[in-house]
Design a protein around this motif. Structure first.
Motif, PDB file in Angstrom:
ATOM      1  N   GLN A  82      29.578  41.628  44.243  1.00  0.00           N
ATOM      2  CA  GLN A  82      30.969  42.074  44.287  1.00  0.00           C
ATOM      3  C   GLN A  82      31.316  42.835  43.012  1.00  0.00           C
ATOM      4  O   GLN A  82      31.942  43.886  43.058  1.00  0.00           O
ATOM      5  CB  GLN A  82      31.895  40.866  44.455  1.00  0.00           C
ATOM      6  CG  GLN A  82      31.831  40.202  45.824  1.00  0.00           C
ATOM      7  CD  GLN A  82      32.449  41.043  46.930  1.00  0.00           C
ATOM      8  OE1 GLN A  82      33.582  41.507  46.816  1.00  0.00           O
ATOM      9  NE2 GLN A  82      31.702  41.249  48.001  1.00  0.00           N
ATOM     10  N   LYS A  83      30.876  42.296  41.869  1.00  0.00           N
ATOM     11  CA  LYS A  83      31.137  42.970  40.600  1.00  0.00           C
ATOM     12  C   LYS A  83      30.395  44.305  40.533  1.00  0.00           C
ATOM     13  O   LYS A  83      30.934  45.310  40.068  1.00  0.00           O
ATOM     14  CB  LYS A  83      30.713  42.078  39.436  1.00  0.00           C
ATOM     15  CG  LYS A  83      30.983  42.698  38.066  1.00  0.00           C
ATOM     16  CD  LYS A  83      30.491  41.803  36.931  1.00  0.00           C
ATOM     17  CE  LYS A  83      30.709  42.473  35.579  1.00  0.00           C
ATOM     18  NZ  LYS A  83      30.184  41.630  34.460  1.00  0.00           N
TER      19      LYS A  83
ATOM     20  N   ARG B  80      32.277  46.866  42.473  1.00  0.00           N
ATOM     21  CA  ARG B  80      33.517  47.247  41.780  1.00  0.00           C
ATOM     22  C   ARG B  80      33.231  48.170  40.597  1.00  0.00           C
ATOM     23  O   ARG B  80      33.982  49.116  40.343  1.00  0.00           O
ATOM     24  CB  ARG B  80      34.275  46.001  41.318  1.00  0.00           C
ATOM     25  CG  ARG B  80      34.865  45.175  42.444  1.00  0.00           C
ATOM     26  CD  ARG B  80      35.922  44.194  41.924  1.00  0.00           C
ATOM     27  NE  ARG B  80      35.391  43.304  40.914  1.00  0.00           N
ATOM     28  CZ  ARG B  80      34.879  42.097  41.156  1.00  0.00           C
ATOM     29  NH1 ARG B  80      34.826  41.638  42.409  1.00  0.00           N
ATOM     30  NH2 ARG B  80      34.423  41.328  40.174  1.00  0.00           N
ATOM     31  N   LEU B  81      32.141  47.906  39.884  1.00  0.00           N
ATOM     32  CA  LEU B  81      31.787  48.750  38.739  1.00  0.00           C
ATOM     33  C   LEU B  81      31.435  50.172  39.192  1.00  0.00           C
ATOM     34  O   LEU B  81      31.828  51.153  38.557  1.00  0.00           O
ATOM     35  CB  LEU B  81      30.615  48.137  37.970  1.00  0.00           C
ATOM     36  CG  LEU B  81      30.927  46.902  37.126  1.00  0.00           C
ATOM     37  CD1 LEU B  81      29.639  46.323  36.532  1.00  0.00           C
ATOM     38  CD2 LEU B  81      31.914  47.248  36.012  1.00  0.00           C
TER      39      LEU B  81
ATOM     40  N   GLU C  96      40.662  40.619  42.431  1.00  0.00           N
ATOM     41  CA  GLU C  96      40.060  41.852  41.915  1.00  0.00           C
ATOM     42  C   GLU C  96      39.749  42.839  43.029  1.00  0.00           C
ATOM     43  O   GLU C  96      39.930  44.043  42.872  1.00  0.00           O
ATOM     44  CB  GLU C  96      38.791  41.514  41.140  1.00  0.00           C
ATOM     45  CG  GLU C  96      39.035  40.736  39.866  1.00  0.00           C
ATOM     46  CD  GLU C  96      37.735  40.343  39.185  1.00  0.00           C
ATOM     47  OE1 GLU C  96      36.987  39.531  39.780  1.00  0.00           O
ATOM     48  OE2 GLU C  96      37.463  40.847  38.087  1.00  0.00           O
TER      49      GLU C  96
ATOM     50  N   SER D 216      23.606  46.170  34.543  1.00  0.00           N
ATOM     51  CA  SER D 216      24.332  45.515  33.454  1.00  0.00           C
ATOM     52  C   SER D 216      23.803  45.903  32.075  1.00  0.00           C
ATOM     53  O   SER D 216      24.398  45.542  31.062  1.00  0.00           O
ATOM     54  CB  SER D 216      24.265  43.993  33.618  1.00  0.00           C
ATOM     55  OG  SER D 216      22.921  43.541  33.524  1.00  0.00           O
TER      56      SER D 216
ATOM     57  N   PRO E 220      29.221  36.782  43.557  1.00  0.00           N
ATOM     58  CA  PRO E 220      30.024  37.389  42.488  1.00  0.00           C
ATOM     59  C   PRO E 220      29.341  38.592  41.840  1.00  0.00           C
ATOM     60  O   PRO E 220      30.000  39.575  41.488  1.00  0.00           O
ATOM     61  CB  PRO E 220      30.197  36.237  41.490  1.00  0.00           C
ATOM     62  CG  PRO E 220      30.087  35.003  42.317  1.00  0.00           C
ATOM     63  CD  PRO E 220      29.078  35.314  43.376  1.00  0.00           C
ATOM     64  N   ASP E 221      28.004  38.527  41.682  1.00  0.00           N
ATOM     65  CA  ASP E 221      27.286  39.632  41.045  1.00  0.00           C
ATOM     66  C   ASP E 221      27.346  40.905  41.880  1.00  0.00           C
ATOM     67  O   ASP E 221      27.568  42.003  41.352  1.00  0.00           O
ATOM     68  CB  ASP E 221      25.828  39.242  40.802  1.00  0.00           C
ATOM     69  CG  ASP E 221      25.681  38.247  39.661  1.00  0.00           C
ATOM     70  OD1 ASP E 221      26.627  38.130  38.861  1.00  0.00           O
ATOM     71  OD2 ASP E 221      24.626  37.582  39.590  1.00  0.00           O
TER      72      ASP E 221
END
Length: 557
Positions: free
Chosen positions: A239-240, A243-244, A302, A163, A236-237
């Motif tokens: 999964q994100k 995706r990134l 998403e 991040s 969520p972290d």
């Protein structure tokens, strides 16, 4: 690093539990007769339960199918049966001790292993950092030994680093890029720890790693398969984060190929070696990551979009790789007879490869029975070199069909002296030399012929070879390679790589006590002792992706 923390080897439980069996009839699988492990058929053609040690296939490609609280990847599987048991090699204890010395701590918690603990070397350079790529075999060793917390800490810390804003000479990298490595800085006065990440801005050649994000996703799946802990991947972290990473490599642009365009130095071969374009290592990892992500992404608002994009890309990528990157005797003969300057959809020579560009060595190297995925395919050029990591990952991810997987094993056996020699395993073959070396490597003094990435032998590749051997039902190949490694590795203080045409000499700039050489050996040993661990790092063939291809010529002899 806060020194070495004592952690004894834990006894790994052989008890495993099953969460869900969507696609498999367990009673049918468990009732199958056992076959001799030496029988040379791929896991894709037979159930894992057919192994003589009693390994049971529980749907290795089904993400939620099997886990073990003790770190096993199968179920009801003992560490070794009486028939296949063997006393641990004296090197194993030394390897574990050396691996634990390499542990790095952040605020009291182990978060990874440094690249090397070579106290004899005057220059530390970046060998005191935790590399995402290098940590993978260490992580697998800890998972197989029932120590998942180290791996979980690593996954979470690198996810935090993803991040960060990433800039190299005022240019901002893609949001999903994972660091090549990170370092823990301890402030004894303030008694605080901070992480310092390298996204390529400090690397030789200033090249950002394409494979770091891929290895992170592969390791996340391995952690989940080993522990049965779905909660981490479902956060969520995470999964994100997935995706990134996927958004970087699934972006649409001007490329007409489903493969991933990348630069020299973006993977394990981290110096210029003429792999610019579509190197097999990245394409095989790309394929594996797409399949791992497909199993772990939630089908929410998403995730659903990414799942649809992954399915489309996988079908195109599998066809492209199996058709155009595959080389065996028949395919080589076909390329040798290619016509050039062909147009329209009827063209056979789609990349306009000039037959005269085929190097002389490949005609002698190619056996009648055997084949492999070549290094690169791009307009007017085919890189016919053998690259070990890409071919092993192709087998483990099932990018290679069952026939192609067996053909790769046939090639390794047929060309043992060239690809294995006296120290497993040649990272690439053959070496480039003379004028070609000057042009391609930029006169790189570390990549001289038969050294480092230019045909050097890397012990870390032993775990990948062993996993591929087990998946294809050829464990005898792995045993032979491990015995070679055991004759030298400890005595030579676990070097990073070996030099020479047969891998006889310790690399001229090789670090001693290289962590992934140590971990690669441990993983290979544990895989051979208990092949149920294969479930962490192997994906079974997806029947829906079967291409309409003629059989490999190596299969018909």
């Amino acid at each position: 690093m806060e020194g070495t923390k004592e952690m004894g080897l834990r006894n790994v439980s052989s008890h495993c539990s099953i969460s869900e069996m969507d696609d498999y009839d367990l009673s049918r699988l468990l009732g199958k007769p056992r076959l001799n492990i030496e029988r040379q058929r791929s896991f894709d053609e037979r159930s894992l339960s057919e192994l003589s040690i009693g390994l049971t296939r529980c749907g290795l490609d089904n993400f939620e199918s099997t886990y073990s609280p003790g770190g096993r990847s199968g179920f009801e599987t003992p560490a070794s049966s009486a028939r296949n048991s063997f006393e641990p090699h004296p090197m194993v204890a030394d390897a574990w001790e050396a691996l634990r010395r390499s542990l790095v701590y952040f605020r009291g918690q182990p978060v990874g292993t440094i690249a090397a603990v070579d106290h004899a070397s005057e220059e530390v350079l970046n060998y005191d950092q935790v590399f995402v790529r290098d940590f993978v075999p260490s992580a697998l060793a800890f998972l197989m030994n029932g120590e998942p917390d180290i791996v979980k800490n690593f996954l979470l810390k690198t996810l935090c680093l993803q991040s960060w804003e990433k800039r190299v000479d005022r240019f901002k990298l893609g949001e999903g890029a994972m660091p090549a490595s990170f370092k823990v800085r301890h402030d004894p006065i303030r008694k605080s720890d901070t992480l310092v990440a390298d996204f390529g801005e400090s690397a030789i050649g200033r090249v950002a790693p394409v494979d770091s994000g891929f290895w992170w996703i592969i390791l996340l799946r391995a952690y989940t398969k080993s522990t049965g802990d779905l909660s981490l991947a479902e956060t969520p972290d995470c999964q994100k984060g997935m995706r990134l990473i996927l958004s970087l490599c699934l972006s649409e642009g001007f490329d007409t190929f489903p493969t991933l365009l990348c630069a020299d130095g973006c993977c394990m071969i981290d110096r210029r070696m003429g792999i610019y374009g579509y190197p097999i290592e990245i394409q095989a990892l790309f394929f594996m990551v797409l399949r791992c992500s497909l199993a772990m992404l939630k089908p929410d608002a998403e995730g659903k979009e990414f799942i649809e994009r992954i399915v489309k890309r996988l079908n195109a990528l599998s066809y492209h790789m199996r058709s155009y990157f595959w080389l065996d005797f028949q395919q080589l003969n076909d390329i040798y007879r290619y016509k050039t300057e062909e147009y329209s959809h009827t063209a056979v020579n789609k990349f306009n490869v000039i037959p005269d560009s085929i190097p002389e060595w490949v005609f002698e190297f190619m056996p009648i029975r055997g084949g492999y995925f070549i290094g690169n395919v791009s307009p007017a050029r085919m890189d016919f070199r053998w690259f070990a990591l890409g071919n092993c990952i192709a087998i483990l991810s099932s990018l290679a069909t069952p026939e192609q997987s067996m053909a790769i094993m046939d090639l390794i056996e047929s060309r043992w002296e060239e690809l294995v020699g006296e120290m497993p395993l040649k990272i690439s073959y053959p070496a480039i030399e003379s004028h070609e070396w000057r042009i391609i490597t930029g006169c790189d003094p570390k990549n001289t012929r038969w050294s480092y990435h230019n045909g050097g032998s890397w012990p870390v590749l032993l775990w990948l070879l062993t996993a591929a051997c087990i998946k294809t039902g050829r464990p005898q190949i792995a045993r032979r390679a491990i015995e070679l490694a055991e004759s030298r590795l400890l005595k030579d203080s676990w070097p990073e790589y070996y030099d020479g045409k047969s891998g006889r000499y310790i690399g001229k700039q090789a670090r001693k006590y290289q962590t992934w050489s140590i971990a690669g050996y441990l993983v290979a040993k544990m895989l051979l002792e208990d092949p149920s661990h294969l479930g962490m790092i192997s994906l079974e063939e997806d029947k829906q992706m079967k291409p309409v291809l003629k059989r490999s010529s190596s299969w018909t002899f």
